[in-house]
Write a protein that holds these residues in place. Structure first.
Motif: not given
Length: 141
Positions: A103-118, A135-140
């Protein structure tokens, strides 16, 4: 407000002029054009997707995902095989694949998650099966 819209949870605006499909679109909107005998074009766009009330998906691609209430997905973003919990914000052109965002996670523009495992292993929890948990509150960044 007309009675028909009073209980509407979601309204999907899809289509365009449909000039490439003319004459099929001469008497009906592009999303309603029959496909494969028993389907309409819009049926494929909406397959394998669960979207809750109050979501905004602005010119983004979302497939095989569960989108909870109040989620906002900006233009150009791609979300596949993911679960986005209430209030998640996905920035423009972000790419999420096999992600569970709390809940409430903010993914910044252009971020790639789940594309590069390392890269994901350095920032997030990744299951043995390759699902990325944010997780909630985790800075991305």
């Amino acid at each position: 407000m007309p009675n028909e819209l009073h209980n509407t949870l979601t309204m999907i605006l899809a289509g365009g002029q449909g000039s490439r499909l003319y004459p099929l679109t001469s008497n009906q909107a592009k999303p309603a054009v029959p496909f494969g005998g028993m389907y309409r074009i819009i049926d494929f766009t909406l397959s394998n997707l669960v979207v809750a009330q109050g979501c905004v998906i602005a010119n983004a691609r979302v497939e095989h995902s569960v989108i909870s209430a109040g989620v906002h997905i900006d233009s150009g973003a791609q979300v596949t095989d993911s679960v986005l919990l209430e209030g998640v914000k996905v920035g423009a052109n972000a790419q999420l694949h096999r992600v569970i965002a709390d809940e409430g996670v903010v993914i910044p523009p252009g971020t790639q998650i789940g594309i590069d495992t390392e890269a994901d292993l350095r920032r997030f929890t990744v299951t043995d099966g390759g699902v990325v948990a944010i997780s909630k509150g985790l800075p991305i960044e």
